[in-house]
Design a protein around this motif. Structure first.
Motif, PDB file in Angstrom:
ATOM      1  N   GLU A   8      -1.989   6.706   8.686  1.00 22.42           N
ATOM      2  CA  GLU A   8      -2.733   5.483   8.997  1.00 22.42           C
ATOM      3  C   GLU A   8      -2.383   5.001  10.410  1.00 22.42           C
ATOM      4  O   GLU A   8      -1.338   5.363  10.966  1.00 22.42           O
ATOM      5  CB  GLU A   8      -2.405   4.393   7.980  1.00 22.42           C
ATOM      6  CG  GLU A   8      -2.775   4.735   6.549  1.00 22.42           C
ATOM      7  CD  GLU A   8      -4.287   4.767   6.331  1.00 22.42           C
ATOM      8  OE1 GLU A   8      -5.010   4.179   7.157  1.00 22.42           O
ATOM      9  OE2 GLU A   8      -4.727   5.394   5.350  1.00 22.42           O
ATOM     10  N   ASP A   9      -3.252   4.143  10.950  1.00 22.02           N
ATOM     11  CA  ASP A   9      -3.039   3.650  12.309  1.00 22.02           C
ATOM     12  C   ASP A   9      -1.754   2.841  12.446  1.00 22.02           C
ATOM     13  O   ASP A   9      -1.145   2.826  13.518  1.00 22.02           O
ATOM     14  CB  ASP A   9      -4.228   2.784  12.754  1.00 22.02           C
ATOM     15  CG  ASP A   9      -5.425   3.621  13.180  1.00 22.02           C
ATOM     16  OD1 ASP A   9      -5.250   4.829  13.430  1.00 22.02           O
ATOM     17  OD2 ASP A   9      -6.538   3.071  13.267  1.00 22.02           O
ATOM     18  N   ASP A  10      -1.321   2.171  11.362  1.00 26.98           N
ATOM     19  CA  ASP A  10      -0.102   1.364  11.491  1.00 26.98           C
ATOM     20  C   ASP A  10       1.123   2.241  11.759  1.00 26.98           C
ATOM     21  O   ASP A  10       2.024   1.847  12.518  1.00 26.98           O
ATOM     22  CB  ASP A  10       0.122   0.489  10.260  1.00 26.98           C
ATOM     23  CG  ASP A  10       0.202   1.280   8.962  1.00 26.98           C
ATOM     24  OD1 ASP A  10      -0.180   2.471   8.959  1.00 26.98           O
ATOM     25  OD2 ASP A  10       0.655   0.707   7.951  1.00 26.98           O
ATOM     26  N   LEU A  11       1.155   3.456  11.180  1.00 28.76           N
ATOM     27  CA  LEU A  11       2.258   4.369  11.461  1.00 28.76           C
ATOM     28  C   LEU A  11       2.195   4.880  12.901  1.00 28.76           C
ATOM     29  O   LEU A  11       3.217   4.958  13.591  1.00 28.76           O
ATOM     30  CB  LEU A  11       2.234   5.551  10.493  1.00 28.76           C
ATOM     31  CG  LEU A  11       2.943   5.377   9.147  1.00 28.76           C
ATOM     32  CD1 LEU A  11       2.726   6.603   8.284  1.00 28.76           C
ATOM     33  CD2 LEU A  11       4.425   5.118   9.348  1.00 28.76           C
ATOM     34  N   LEU A  13       0.805   3.365  15.400  1.00 26.02           N
ATOM     35  CA  LEU A  13       1.116   2.234  16.275  1.00 26.02           C
ATOM     36  C   LEU A  13       2.620   2.003  16.351  1.00 26.02           C
ATOM     37  O   LEU A  13       3.171   1.736  17.426  1.00 26.02           O
ATOM     38  CB  LEU A  13       0.411   0.977  15.770  1.00 26.02           C
ATOM     39  CG  LEU A  13       0.501  -0.270  16.655  1.00 26.02           C
ATOM     40  CD1 LEU A  13      -0.095  -0.004  18.023  1.00 26.02           C
ATOM     41  CD2 LEU A  13      -0.201  -1.446  15.982  1.00 26.02           C
ATOM     42  N   ALA A  14       3.305   2.127  15.206  1.00 20.70           N
ATOM     43  CA  ALA A  14       4.760   1.981  15.200  1.00 20.70           C
ATOM     44  C   ALA A  14       5.424   3.098  16.001  1.00 20.70           C
ATOM     45  O   ALA A  14       6.421   2.870  16.696  1.00 20.70           O
ATOM     46  CB  ALA A  14       5.276   1.970  13.768  1.00 20.70           C
ATOM     47  N   SER A  16       4.041   4.623  18.585  1.00 18.40           N
ATOM     48  CA  SER A  16       3.769   4.269  19.975  1.00 18.40           C
ATOM     49  C   SER A  16       4.718   3.191  20.473  1.00 18.40           C
ATOM     50  O   SER A  16       5.165   3.223  21.627  1.00 18.40           O
ATOM     51  CB  SER A  16       2.321   3.795  20.105  1.00 18.40           C
ATOM     52  OG  SER A  16       2.023   3.405  21.433  1.00 18.40           O
ATOM     53  N   SER A  19       9.224   1.997  17.153  1.00 15.96           N
ATOM     54  CA  SER A  19       9.912   1.200  16.122  1.00 15.96           C
ATOM     55  C   SER A  19      10.110   1.940  14.805  1.00 15.96           C
ATOM     56  O   SER A  19      10.499   1.329  13.812  1.00 15.96           O
ATOM     57  CB  SER A  19       9.122  -0.089  15.867  1.00 15.96           C
ATOM     58  OG  SER A  19       7.801   0.184  15.437  1.00 15.96           O
ATOM     59  N   CYS A  38      -5.170  13.276  15.635  1.00 13.40           N
ATOM     60  CA  CYS A  38      -4.177  12.204  15.642  1.00 13.40           C
ATOM     61  C   CYS A  38      -3.520  12.048  17.012  1.00 13.40           C
ATOM     62  O   CYS A  38      -3.139  10.939  17.392  1.00 13.40           O
ATOM     63  CB  CYS A  38      -3.128  12.444  14.556  1.00 13.40           C
ATOM     64  SG  CYS A  38      -3.769  12.150  12.886  1.00 13.40           S
ATOM     65  N   ARG A  41      -5.834   9.798  18.809  1.00 11.82           N
ATOM     66  CA  ARG A  41      -5.668   8.417  18.323  1.00 11.82           C
ATOM     67  C   ARG A  41      -4.416   7.785  18.915  1.00 11.82           C
ATOM     68  O   ARG A  41      -4.426   6.610  19.318  1.00 11.82           O
ATOM     69  CB  ARG A  41      -5.575   8.408  16.797  1.00 11.82           C
ATOM     70  CG  ARG A  41      -6.879   8.738  16.098  1.00 11.82           C
ATOM     71  CD  ARG A  41      -6.646   9.063  14.636  1.00 11.82           C
ATOM     72  NE  ARG A  41      -6.084   7.939  13.904  1.00 11.82           N
ATOM     73  CZ  ARG A  41      -5.424   8.057  12.745  1.00 11.82           C
ATOM     74  NH1 ARG A  41      -5.219   9.273  12.233  1.00 11.82           N
ATOM     75  NH2 ARG A  41      -4.957   6.995  12.135  1.00 11.82           N
ATOM     76  N   LEU A  45      -3.917   4.382  21.293  1.00  7.01           N
ATOM     77  CA  LEU A  45      -2.990   3.298  20.983  1.00  7.01           C
ATOM     78  C   LEU A  45      -1.988   3.082  22.118  1.00  7.01           C
ATOM     79  O   LEU A  45      -1.632   1.940  22.445  1.00  7.01           O
ATOM     80  CB  LEU A  45      -2.262   3.589  19.672  1.00  7.01           C
ATOM     81  CG  LEU A  45      -3.146   3.575  18.420  1.00  7.01           C
ATOM     82  CD1 LEU A  45      -2.361   4.081  17.208  1.00  7.01           C
ATOM     83  CD2 LEU A  45      -3.681   2.168  18.152  1.00  7.01           C
TER      84      LEU A  45
END
Length: 218
Positions: A8-11, A13-14, A16, A19, A38, A41, A45
């Motif tokens: 998912e994008d939240d993973l 983003l983390a 990137s 964190s 990916c 993507r 991000l």
């Protein structure tokens, strides 16, 4: 390679933002090595994050901040990279390879955990507490039914399994939390080899499986 299951994008983003925990980052990075979709993507991000940084107000730094950064860089460079060491199993089947993300890690030989099932502990020098391992399961065999305490990430390196939700094949990525109750079953025709990380523990339904899980850190 027909990759159908992605993070998912939240993973992403983390990742990137830098964190993620080490084990999560290694499994996610292993997926990115194989998945151009990916990687694109993630580049998007990264670009969005860079634009936000450019618009952010500057913040003062401590006088010694730059010196501390250089000291940390020197410490990382001093740690000699070590290739992954997997001496027990034969080479992976044609078309499969160990992820480059594991280049600084070591791995134990395959260890028996049940009929047709073995595992290998992956040790991460920079994060000794990271719970990362390789699973190797024969065709027709399965992991006992379970849910999770925390997040379980799985990257398929070879073969296929179906867990009642979907079919996962080479290159596919799966993230399962405590809302997922499943039983991965390896499909006929080939063994299945996966890289996995846990930030908690698997919660097996069977008492015997729970005992085995506690012994190997699952």
């Amino acid at each position: 390679m027909d990759i159908r299951h992605h993070p998912e994008d939240d993973l992403l983003l983390a990742l990137s933002a830098g964190s993620l925990e080490t084990g999560t980052r290694l499994v996610l990075s292993s997926h990115l090595e194989l998945c151009a979709h990916c990687r694109e993507r993630l580049r998007t991000l990264d670009a969005l994050g860079g634009a936000l940084l450019e618009d952010a107000l500057p913040a003062p730094l401590a006088d010694a901040a730059l010196d501390r950064v250089f000291a940390r860089i020197d410490a990382l460079e001093a740690a000699a990279p070590r290739p992954i060491k997997v001496s027990a199993p034969p080479p992976l089947p044609e078309g499969a390879r160990w992820p480059r993300a594991l280049a600084r890690c070591t791995a134990t030989p395959w260890r028996w955990i049940g009929p047709g099932m073995s595992w290998s502990r992956v040790s991460v020098p920079a994060a000794p507490d990271a719970n990362v391992f390789l699973l190797r399961i024969a065709a027709g065999k399965y992991l006992p039914q379970h849910t999770h305490r925390g997040l379980e990430l799985t990257q398929v390196l070879h073969g296929r399994f179906h867990d009642g939700r979907a079919l996962f094949g080479p290159g596919d990525f799966d993230a399962a939390d405590d809302g997922i109750h499943h039983q991965p079953v390896v499909q006929e025709g080939s063994e299945c080899i996966c890289l996995a990380s846990l930030d908690g523990r698997l919660r097996f339904d069977s008492p015997i499986a729970r005992l085995f899980g506690s012994l190997v850190g699952m």
